[in-house]
Design a protein around this motif. Structure first.
Motif, PDB file in Angstrom:
ATOM      1  N   CYS A 118     -29.374 -33.311  22.717  1.00  0.00           N
ATOM      2  CA  CYS A 118     -30.479 -32.826  21.876  1.00  0.00           C
ATOM      3  C   CYS A 118     -31.783 -33.527  22.249  1.00  0.00           C
ATOM      4  CB  CYS A 118     -30.180 -33.058  20.401  1.00  0.00           C
ATOM      5  SG  CYS A 118     -28.971 -31.930  19.702  1.00  0.00           S
ATOM      6  N   GLN A 169     -33.372 -32.260  25.215  1.00  0.00           N
ATOM      7  CA  GLN A 169     -33.812 -30.884  25.012  1.00  0.00           C
ATOM      8  C   GLN A 169     -33.039 -29.900  25.879  1.00  0.00           C
ATOM      9  OE1 GLN A 169     -38.079 -30.790  25.373  1.00  0.00           O
ATOM     10  NE2 GLN A 169     -38.354 -32.213  23.696  1.00  0.00           N
ATOM     11  N   ARG A 203     -31.587 -26.788  26.701  1.00  0.00           N
ATOM     12  CA  ARG A 203     -32.005 -25.465  26.229  1.00  0.00           C
ATOM     13  C   ARG A 203     -30.833 -24.663  25.672  1.00  0.00           C
ATOM     14  NH1 ARG A 203     -35.501 -23.678  23.445  1.00  0.00           N
ATOM     15  NH2 ARG A 203     -36.794 -25.158  24.526  1.00  0.00           N
ATOM     16  N   LEU A 206     -29.912 -26.169  22.257  1.00  0.00           N
ATOM     17  CA  LEU A 206     -30.915 -25.875  21.239  1.00  0.00           C
ATOM     18  C   LEU A 206     -30.883 -24.411  20.819  1.00  0.00           C
ATOM     19  CD1 LEU A 206     -33.890 -28.042  22.505  1.00  0.00           C
ATOM     20  CD2 LEU A 206     -32.264 -28.550  20.677  1.00  0.00           C
ATOM     21  N   ASP A 207     -30.688 -23.517  21.770  1.00  0.00           N
ATOM     22  CA  ASP A 207     -30.581 -22.091  21.433  1.00  0.00           C
ATOM     23  C   ASP A 207     -29.368 -21.836  20.550  1.00  0.00           C
ATOM     24  OD1 ASP A 207     -32.869 -21.465  22.819  1.00  0.00           O
ATOM     25  OD2 ASP A 207     -31.805 -20.808  24.628  1.00  0.00           O
ATOM     26  N   LEU A 259     -27.879 -24.049  18.526  1.00  0.00           N
ATOM     27  CA  LEU A 259     -28.087 -24.666  17.217  1.00  0.00           C
ATOM     28  C   LEU A 259     -29.110 -23.915  16.366  1.00  0.00           C
ATOM     29  CD1 LEU A 259     -28.081 -28.449  18.166  1.00  0.00           C
ATOM     30  CD2 LEU A 259     -26.249 -27.133  17.077  1.00  0.00           C
ATOM     31  N   CYS A 260     -30.000 -23.174  16.990  1.00  0.00           N
ATOM     32  CA  CYS A 260     -31.021 -22.424  16.249  1.00  0.00           C
ATOM     33  C   CYS A 260     -30.511 -21.082  15.734  1.00  0.00           C
ATOM     34  CB  CYS A 260     -32.248 -22.212  17.121  1.00  0.00           C
ATOM     35  SG  CYS A 260     -33.183 -23.730  17.362  1.00  0.00           S
ATOM     36  N   GLN A 261     -29.312 -20.700  16.088  1.00  0.00           N
ATOM     37  CA  GLN A 261     -28.755 -19.460  15.554  1.00  0.00           C
ATOM     38  C   GLN A 261     -28.556 -19.615  14.048  1.00  0.00           C
ATOM     39  OE1 GLN A 261     -25.159 -18.604  17.659  1.00  0.00           O
ATOM     40  NE2 GLN A 261     -26.198 -18.401  19.628  1.00  0.00           N
ATOM     41  N   GLN A 262     -28.695 -18.507  13.329  1.00  0.00           N
ATOM     42  CA  GLN A 262     -28.673 -18.561  11.877  1.00  0.00           C
ATOM     43  C   GLN A 262     -27.375 -19.136  11.323  1.00  0.00           C
ATOM     44  OE1 GLN A 262     -29.848 -15.002   9.888  1.00  0.00           O
ATOM     45  NE2 GLN A 262     -29.364 -15.808   7.881  1.00  0.00           N
ATOM     46  N   CYS A 264     -25.334 -21.238  12.648  1.00  0.00           N
ATOM     47  CA  CYS A 264     -25.278 -22.685  12.905  1.00  0.00           C
ATOM     48  C   CYS A 264     -26.214 -23.438  11.969  1.00  0.00           C
ATOM     49  CB  CYS A 264     -25.647 -22.987  14.346  1.00  0.00           C
ATOM     50  SG  CYS A 264     -24.381 -22.517  15.518  1.00  0.00           S
ATOM     51  N   MET A 265     -27.397 -22.908  11.772  1.00  0.00           N
ATOM     52  CA  MET A 265     -28.349 -23.565  10.872  1.00  0.00           C
ATOM     53  C   MET A 265     -27.809 -23.613   9.450  1.00  0.00           C
ATOM     54  SD  MET A 265     -30.803 -24.706  12.613  1.00  0.00           S
ATOM     55  CE  MET A 265     -32.320 -24.888  11.762  1.00  0.00           C
TER      56      MET A 265
END
Length: 76
Positions: free
Chosen positions: A37, A40, A42, A45-46, A48-51, A53-54
């Protein structure tokens, strides 16, 4: 000669992310997830940014883990 060695090694996190049905818990079990993390990564991060996962991350942060779990897993 140092340039004959392949220094572009892929991390275990990248290998997990290449799997089709990787879960958040599988990624969180990796020891180098925080370093990835910070670097960075990519793909990471992509993911983890999925709904979904959040939502799961927020759920893990806001709800107390069960008392009967192993302490090492409980506070990871």
């Amino acid at each position: 000669m140092f340039w004959k060695f392949d220094l572009n090694t892929t991390s275990h996190v990248d290998k997990l992310l290449d799997k089709e049905n990787v879960t958040l818990h599988e990624l969180m079990d990796e020891d180098d997830i925080l370093q990835e993390c910070k670097a960075q990564n990519r793909k990471l991060l992509d993911f983890l940014c999925q709904q979904h996962c959040m939502e799961e991350l927020v759920n893990l942060i806001t709800h107390e883990p069960p008392v009967d779990m192993d302490e090492k897993v409980r506070f990871k």
